[in-house]
Write a protein that holds these residues in place. Structure first.
Motif, PDB file in Angstrom:
ATOM      1  N   UNK A   1     -35.000 -41.832   6.034  1.00 41.63           N
ATOM      2  CA  UNK A   1     -35.797 -40.710   6.510  1.00 41.63           C
ATOM      3  C   UNK A   1     -35.085 -39.398   6.220  1.00 41.63           C
ATOM      4  N   UNK A   2     -35.864 -38.312   6.131  1.00 36.25           N
ATOM      5  CA  UNK A   2     -35.301 -37.002   5.824  1.00 36.25           C
ATOM      6  C   UNK A   2     -34.259 -36.586   6.854  1.00 36.25           C
ATOM      7  N   UNK A   3     -34.533 -36.870   8.124  1.00 35.33           N
ATOM      8  CA  UNK A   3     -33.573 -36.497   9.172  1.00 35.33           C
ATOM      9  C   UNK A   3     -32.268 -37.259   9.025  1.00 35.33           C
ATOM     10  N   UNK A   4     -32.362 -38.536   8.672  1.00 35.16           N
ATOM     11  CA  UNK A   4     -31.145 -39.333   8.481  1.00 35.16           C
ATOM     12  C   UNK A   4     -30.348 -38.835   7.276  1.00 35.16           C
ATOM     13  N   UNK A   5     -31.057 -38.417   6.224  1.00 34.94           N
ATOM     14  CA  UNK A   5     -30.385 -37.896   5.044  1.00 34.94           C
ATOM     15  C   UNK A   5     -29.639 -36.607   5.381  1.00 34.94           C
ATOM     16  N   UNK A   6     -30.301 -35.735   6.145  1.00 37.04           N
ATOM     17  CA  UNK A   6     -29.651 -34.480   6.547  1.00 37.04           C
ATOM     18  C   UNK A   6     -28.417 -34.744   7.384  1.00 37.04           C
ATOM     19  N   UNK A   7     -28.538 -35.686   8.320  1.00 31.42           N
ATOM     20  CA  UNK A   7     -27.396 -36.011   9.193  1.00 31.42           C
ATOM     21  C   UNK A   7     -26.244 -36.600   8.388  1.00 31.42           C
ATOM     22  N   UNK A   8     -26.546 -37.447   7.391  1.00 36.18           N
ATOM     23  CA  UNK A   8     -25.492 -38.100   6.614  1.00 36.18           C
ATOM     24  C   UNK A   8     -24.729 -37.120   5.734  1.00 36.18           C
ATOM     25  N   UNK A   9     -25.364 -35.967   5.411  1.00 38.20           N
ATOM     26  CA  UNK A   9     -24.728 -34.997   4.513  1.00 38.20           C
ATOM     27  C   UNK A   9     -24.070 -33.842   5.257  1.00 38.20           C
ATOM     28  N   UNK A  10     -24.004 -33.916   6.583  1.00 38.55           N
ATOM     29  CA  UNK A  10     -23.300 -32.882   7.328  1.00 38.55           C
ATOM     30  C   UNK A  10     -21.794 -32.993   7.076  1.00 38.55           C
ATOM     31  N   UNK A  11     -21.042 -31.893   7.318  1.00 41.17           N
ATOM     32  CA  UNK A  11     -19.583 -31.957   7.139  1.00 41.17           C
ATOM     33  C   UNK A  11     -18.972 -33.134   7.880  1.00 41.17           C
ATOM     34  N   UNK A  12     -18.164 -33.905   7.168  1.00 39.73           N
ATOM     35  CA  UNK A  12     -17.563 -35.103   7.746  1.00 39.73           C
ATOM     36  C   UNK A  12     -18.449 -36.325   7.666  1.00 39.73           C
ATOM     37  N   UNK A  13     -19.663 -36.174   7.139  1.00 37.34           N
ATOM     38  CA  UNK A  13     -20.588 -37.301   7.035  1.00 37.34           C
ATOM     39  C   UNK A  13     -20.255 -38.199   5.866  1.00 37.34           C
ATOM     40  N   UNK A  14     -20.915 -39.349   5.764  1.00 36.62           N
ATOM     41  CA  UNK A  14     -20.604 -40.329   4.712  1.00 36.62           C
ATOM     42  C   UNK A  14     -21.173 -39.976   3.336  1.00 36.62           C
ATOM     43  N   UNK A  15     -22.165 -39.069   3.297  1.00 39.20           N
ATOM     44  CA  UNK A  15     -22.793 -38.702   2.024  1.00 39.20           C
ATOM     45  C   UNK A  15     -22.644 -37.208   1.779  1.00 39.20           C
ATOM     46  N   UNK A  16     -23.014 -36.778   0.563  1.00 38.17           N
ATOM     47  CA  UNK A  16     -22.965 -35.355   0.224  1.00 38.17           C
ATOM     48  C   UNK A  16     -24.008 -35.042  -0.836  1.00 38.17           C
ATOM     49  N   UNK A  17     -24.490 -33.795  -0.811  1.00 37.28           N
ATOM     50  CA  UNK A  17     -25.426 -33.350  -1.840  1.00 37.28           C
ATOM     51  C   UNK A  17     -24.614 -32.766  -2.982  1.00 37.28           C
ATOM     52  N   UNK A  18     -24.777 -33.359  -4.173  1.00 38.27           N
ATOM     53  CA  UNK A  18     -23.993 -32.926  -5.327  1.00 38.27           C
ATOM     54  C   UNK A  18     -24.751 -31.922  -6.186  1.00 38.27           C
ATOM     55  N   UNK A  19     -26.090 -32.010  -6.191  1.00 35.79           N
ATOM     56  CA  UNK A  19     -26.976 -31.092  -6.889  1.00 35.79           C
ATOM     57  C   UNK A  19     -28.272 -31.004  -6.079  1.00 35.79           C
ATOM     58  N   UNK A  20     -29.075 -29.978  -6.262  1.00 34.54           N
ATOM     59  CA  UNK A  20     -30.341 -29.921  -5.518  1.00 34.54           C
ATOM     60  C   UNK A  20     -31.162 -31.195  -5.684  1.00 34.54           C
ATOM     61  N   UNK A  21     -31.416 -31.867  -4.564  1.00 30.29           N
ATOM     62  CA  UNK A  21     -32.213 -33.088  -4.591  1.00 30.29           C
ATOM     63  C   UNK A  21     -31.480 -34.310  -5.067  1.00 30.29           C
TER      64      UNK A  21
END
Length: 368
Positions: free
Chosen positions: A34-54
């Motif tokens: 879900x979009x909310x889970x994706x946002x939470x996972x990419x917060x500082x210290x989270x397990x994921x990161x956004x490398x490029x837009x989308x």
């Protein structure tokens, strides 16, 4: 459960290689994220990161060079709204693979052997220095040393260069080559895109020289791409091209010497000028067999602005020689490199056929 809840979300524990550690937002949604889970996972210290837009990296550390390649291709490759392709074996393919061999559907052999470019990349391909590195150029920098990765896209693609993705737009895209699972521009096009961004004359010279010495392509193919990219007005590029053509000519001549010696052909007179007795100069040829009246020319022309005039000179000389009864064998460096046995047979046939022709006119042979 409401209508927005994904049905049977797919687990992400199987995502282990570079193509699946880097996914687009649409692919993650198809996996049930879900979009909310994706946002939470990419917060500082989270397990994921956004490398490029989308485009997202499914681990917290820095991306590997392979992950950066896949990220820029995903960013540049799919126009918005295109159907999502999940980075895993399709259900139909998996079902077919589970059947006994005698019940599996027939697959065309050529289609099965052809490398398949991931649909998520669309028509994007790596070009420039990154492509040359993938083509194993020793004079190109390592992928991790490149701040930006050039990616070739159609001119109509509505995206901007950002982060590690530098978009190179083109009206006509070449057919990509698949290198380590990545669509890559052919060497001549990758060279042109790299040279377009290089002001260092020595770096340009090293790349062009390696392309020819390493057998990646012929000088004419490189000059054609440089000409189409309008790079032959730059003095440091012109100087490098002149050296490249001389290098390519020397390599082609060496192959021609090998063709004669290794295939047992009679020794010709090398690099001579032909004249009519007391008359005008006819032209120079790379090899001439006077007893058989056979001349051989290496076509090392480079496609520049004066190509039409140069080709007219070639054609004029050939027509003149043939009117005198001299057979002209025309060989390109590419044919010498890729099909030497076949070219030796062409020369041998021309020499053997001399006995069936009328005697040629007498010509004066002079060193060139």
């Amino acid at each position: 459960m409401n209508h927005n809840t994904p049905v049977s979300p797919r687990p992400l524990s199987h995502l282990t290689d570079a193509t699946t550690r880097v996914l687009t937002a649409a692919q993650l949604r198809a996996h049930g994220v879900a979009a909310a889970d994706l946002t939470a996972a990419c917060r500082p210290g989270g397990p994921w990161q956004q490398i490029l837009p989308g485009v997202f990296l499914l681990h917290p550390g820095p991306p590997t060079s392979e992950e950066r390649l896949h990220a820029v291709l995903l960013y540049a490759g799919r126009p918005p709204g295109e159907k999502v392709t999940l980075p895993q074996q399709s259900a139909d393919s998996a079902a077919a693979a589970s059947l006994p061999p005698n019940r599996r559907p027939a697959v065309d052999a050529a289609a099965a052997a052809a490398p398949e470019i991931p649909a998520a990349y669309g028509d994007a391909m790596i070009t420039g220095l990154a492509a040359l590195t993938l083509h194993r150029f020793s004079s190109a920098p390592p992928l991790l040393a490149l701040e930006r990765i050039d990616v070739l896209v159609p001119r109509t693609r509505r995206l901007r260069s950002t982060g590690p993705a530098h978009l190179v737009r083109s009206h006509a895209l070449p057919r990509p080559q698949l290198v380590t699972g990545v669509p890559v521009a052919p060497v001549p096009r990758a060279l042109a895109d790299a040279v377009a961004q290089l002001a260092d004359a020595s770096a340009v010279r090293r790349l062009l020289t390696e392309a020819v010495r390493g057998g990646h392509c012929e000088p004419a193919a490189i000059v054609k791409e440089l000409n189409q990219a309008r790079l032959l007005t730059r003095p440091h590029v012109v100087d490098a091209v002149d050296s490249l053509l001389a290098e390519g000519r020397a390599i082609a001549e060496d192959r021609l010497y090998r063709l004669v010696s290794e295939h047992g052909l009679p020794d010709p007179l090398w690099n001579v000028d032909l004249r009519l007795p007391g008359g005008p100069h006819i032209g120079g040829v790379d090899a001439y067999w006077p007893d058989q009246a056979v001349a051989l020319e290496l076509d090392t022309r480079a496609p520049r602005q004066d190509e039409d005039a140069l080709w007219s000179e070639y054609a004029r000389k050939r027509e003149h020689l043939e009117r005198l009864g001299i057979t002209v064998v025309h060989i390109t460096p590419k044919k010498l490199r890729d099909a030497m046995d076949q070219q030796a047979q062409v020369v041998r046939t021309a020499l053997m056929a001399s006995s069936d022709r009328d005697p040629a006119a007498y010509v004066v042979v002079l060193p060139r």
